[in-house]
Design a protein around this motif. Structure first.
Motif, mmCIF file in Angstrom:
data_model
loop_
_atom_site.group_PDB
_atom_site.id
_atom_site.type_symbol
_atom_site.label_atom_id
_atom_site.label_comp_id
_atom_site.label_asym_id
_atom_site.label_seq_id
_atom_site.Cartn_x
_atom_site.Cartn_y
_atom_site.Cartn_z
ATOM 1 N N LYS A 164 11.480 -11.755 5.741
ATOM 2 C CA LYS A 164 12.663 -11.778 7.108
ATOM 3 C C LYS A 164 12.065 -12.925 8.104
ATOM 4 O O LYS A 164 12.939 -13.606 8.365
ATOM 5 C CB LYS A 164 11.936 -10.421 7.899
ATOM 6 C CG LYS A 164 12.844 -10.199 9.156
ATOM 7 C CD LYS A 164 12.605 -8.834 9.389
ATOM 8 C CE LYS A 164 11.138 -8.438 10.122
ATOM 9 N NZ LYS A 164 11.136 -7.247 10.786
ATOM 10 N N LYS A 165 10.638 -13.337 7.886
ATOM 11 C CA LYS A 165 10.265 -14.666 8.573
ATOM 12 C C LYS A 165 10.925 -15.825 7.931
ATOM 13 O O LYS A 165 11.323 -16.797 8.595
ATOM 14 C CB LYS A 165 8.779 -14.654 8.772
ATOM 15 C CG LYS A 165 8.172 -13.783 9.463
ATOM 16 C CD LYS A 165 6.791 -13.695 9.318
ATOM 17 C CE LYS A 165 5.914 -12.622 9.994
ATOM 18 N NZ LYS A 165 4.649 -12.702 9.885
ATOM 19 N N ASP A 209 5.397 -3.847 -3.535
ATOM 20 C CA ASP A 209 5.058 -3.712 -2.066
ATOM 21 C C ASP A 209 6.289 -4.085 -1.410
ATOM 22 O O ASP A 209 6.326 -5.327 -0.753
ATOM 23 C CB ASP A 209 3.724 -4.712 -2.163
ATOM 24 C CG ASP A 209 3.172 -4.115 -0.671
ATOM 25 O OD1 ASP A 209 3.885 -3.555 0.060
ATOM 26 O OD2 ASP A 209 2.014 -4.646 -0.463
ATOM 27 N N LYS A 236 18.492 -4.943 3.150
ATOM 28 C CA LYS A 236 17.971 -5.420 4.577
ATOM 29 C C LYS A 236 18.552 -6.636 4.890
ATOM 30 O O LYS A 236 19.035 -7.054 5.982
ATOM 31 C CB LYS A 236 16.526 -5.425 4.428
ATOM 32 C CG LYS A 236 15.609 -4.061 4.691
ATOM 33 C CD LYS A 236 15.894 -3.373 5.884
ATOM 34 C CE LYS A 236 14.889 -2.310 6.086
ATOM 35 N NZ LYS A 236 14.893 -1.903 7.475
ATOM 36 N N THR A 273 12.403 -2.459 -4.954
ATOM 37 C CA THR A 273 12.059 -3.539 -3.927
ATOM 38 C C THR A 273 13.244 -4.600 -3.882
ATOM 39 O O THR A 273 13.528 -4.824 -2.588
ATOM 40 C CB THR A 273 10.736 -4.310 -4.414
ATOM 41 O OG1 THR A 273 9.673 -3.246 -4.239
ATOM 42 C CG2 THR A 273 10.474 -5.410 -3.313
ATOM 43 N N TYR A 305 9.242 -7.868 2.310
ATOM 44 C CA TYR A 305 10.334 -7.950 3.405
ATOM 45 C C TYR A 305 9.612 -8.570 4.534
ATOM 46 O O TYR A 305 10.282 -9.213 5.329
ATOM 47 C CB TYR A 305 10.682 -6.624 3.578
ATOM 48 C CG TYR A 305 11.814 -6.568 4.691
ATOM 49 C CD1 TYR A 305 13.067 -7.555 4.558
ATOM 50 C CD2 TYR A 305 11.727 -5.971 5.868
ATOM 51 C CE1 TYR A 305 13.890 -7.577 5.516
ATOM 52 C CE2 TYR A 305 12.770 -5.987 6.898
ATOM 53 C CZ TYR A 305 14.116 -6.943 6.509
ATOM 54 O OH TYR A 305 14.820 -7.009 7.878
ATOM 55 N N SER A 306 8.653 -8.156 5.097
ATOM 56 C CA SER A 306 7.998 -8.797 6.288
ATOM 57 C C SER A 306 7.687 -10.422 6.303
ATOM 58 O O SER A 306 8.094 -11.221 7.130
ATOM 59 C CB SER A 306 6.505 -8.134 6.681
ATOM 60 O OG SER A 306 5.649 -8.528 5.719
ATOM 61 N N ILE A 307 7.544 -10.901 4.975
ATOM 62 C CA ILE A 307 7.314 -12.045 4.732
ATOM 63 C C ILE A 307 8.938 -12.896 4.664
ATOM 64 O O ILE A 307 9.231 -13.934 5.193
ATOM 65 C CB ILE A 307 6.519 -12.289 3.479
ATOM 66 C CG1 ILE A 307 5.384 -12.146 3.681
ATOM 67 C CG2 ILE A 307 6.725 -14.188 3.152
ATOM 68 C CD1 ILE A 307 4.166 -12.035 2.540
ATOM 69 N N ILE A 366 15.324 -5.136 -0.325
ATOM 70 C CA ILE A 366 15.288 -6.158 0.505
ATOM 71 C C ILE A 366 16.802 -6.940 0.513
ATOM 72 O O ILE A 366 17.131 -7.159 1.580
ATOM 73 C CB ILE A 366 14.448 -7.345 -0.218
ATOM 74 C CG1 ILE A 366 12.781 -6.805 0.013
ATOM 75 C CG2 ILE A 366 14.537 -8.554 0.336
ATOM 76 C CD1 ILE A 366 11.872 -7.650 -0.842
ATOM 77 N N PHE A 421 7.731 -3.296 1.591
ATOM 78 C CA PHE A 421 7.388 -3.420 2.820
ATOM 79 C C PHE A 421 6.897 -4.830 3.133
ATOM 80 O O PHE A 421 7.156 -5.577 4.165
ATOM 81 C CB PHE A 421 6.543 -2.412 3.546
ATOM 82 C CG PHE A 421 7.245 -1.226 3.570
ATOM 83 C CD1 PHE A 421 8.868 -0.833 3.917
ATOM 84 C CD2 PHE A 421 6.786 -0.048 2.621
ATOM 85 C CE1 PHE A 421 8.993 0.186 3.750
ATOM 86 C CE2 PHE A 421 7.484 1.265 2.480
ATOM 87 C CZ PHE A 421 8.691 1.265 3.230
ATOM 88 N N ARG A 422 5.689 -5.314 2.443
ATOM 89 C CA ARG A 422 4.866 -6.458 2.655
ATOM 90 C C ARG A 422 5.847 -7.502 2.381
ATOM 91 O O ARG A 422 5.814 -8.559 3.214
ATOM 92 C CB ARG A 422 3.627 -6.472 2.012
ATOM 93 C CG ARG A 422 2.728 -7.842 2.342
ATOM 94 C CD ARG A 422 1.448 -7.539 1.595
ATOM 95 N NE ARG A 422 0.518 -8.585 1.803
ATOM 96 C CZ ARG A 422 -0.477 -8.941 0.846
ATOM 97 N NH1 ARG A 422 -0.518 -8.088 -0.387
ATOM 98 N NH2 ARG A 422 -1.123 -10.023 1.061
#
Length: 261
Positions: A38-39, A29, A68, A61, A34-36, A65, A31-32
């Motif tokens: 990134k923070k 997963d 990114k 994955t 990466y959202s974590i 990441i 996208f999920r």
């Protein structure tokens, strides 16, 4: 000192005891995750991403990441080439010694030959075919289950099966290990029954050519910042060889190399 952030669906994941933060999320997963990440990166300053899985989705994955975050990594395209044997053959057939592919419709097929799935990993989807009658039967069975493009036929190569391990860092390739594989056929499927360390391969006359072809293959595929493995068959007289696969190294081998490093 490094803090380790681990993503894994398995609550009992072995690496969890070494991690500072654990998230019960599938490594597929992207996208999920990466959202974590990134923070977390705002306060952690993440230095690297390690894919501890042989799953192509997990490798993609890690690549996603890393790109990114502008960290050293490998490309999604290189993973796709390694895990799709048709893409692999198209990219490398003019660069390295690969077994000859055979059209299933050819009347003069020499037996034994090998049938493989394009997306098979290791021995999955691979069978040795000894006779024309068995070949026709297997062909009929395969074509009723999967698309014709999902499998292919290639020549059977006599010789000894070897596996070579290496690592690529910032496009610098280093070969670090060689083993001879013992192969047992069960229901015509070639399965590895054991390994023998074979460092004498590095001293053989043929190794210079093997090394050049591995370097060429790894560069064409664009494997980078990861361990890699190569399967090849060397003739009994050690004068010729054919490369079967070049790919990202499986988790079990990574465990051992990371432990020793």
């Amino acid at each position: 000192y490094l803090n380790i952030i681990l993503f894994d669906l398995d609550l009992q994941a072995f690496c969890r005891k070494y991690s500072n933060d654990f998230f019960e999320i599938s490594c597929h997963d992207k996208f999920r995750i990466y959202s974590i990440v990134k923070k977390l990166n705002k306060k952690c300053n993440i230095k690297g991403v390690l894919c501890y899985s042989s799953s192509p989705e997990a490798l993609i994955t890690a690549s996603y990441i890393s790109n990114k975050l502008n960290l050293p990594t490998f490309s999604k395209k290189s993973v796709e080439i390694c895990y799709d044997k048709n893409l692999f053959y198209k990219a490398l057939s003019s660069v390295i010694n690969l077994p000859k592919r055979i059209k299933p419709s050819e009347k003069s097929i020499k037996f034994p030959c090998i049938i493989k799935k394009k997306d098979g990993i290791g021995s999955k989807g691979t069978r040795k075919i000894d006779t024309k009658s068995f070949f026709d039967l297997e062909l009929k069975k395969i074509q009723s289950k999967i698309n014709k493009k999902d499998f292919f036929v290639e020549e059977f190569i006599e010789g000894n099966l070897f596996h070579i391990d290496g690592i690529v860092q910032d496009n610098n390739i280093e070969i670090i290990n060689a083993v001879k594989k013992n192969v047992t056929y069960i229901n015509q499927i070639p399965l590895t029954s054991g390994y023998e360390s074979y460092f004498d391969l590095f001293k053989s006359k043929i190794f210079s050519d093997i090394s050049k072809q591995i370097n060429n293959g790894v560069k064409v595929i664009n494997i980078n910042n990861h361990f890699f493995g190569v399967d090849l068959i060397i003739s009994p007289d050690f004068n010729t060889f054919k490369i079967l696969e070049i790919g990202y190294l499986l988790d079990a081998k990574m465990d051992r190399f990371l432990f020793h490093s």
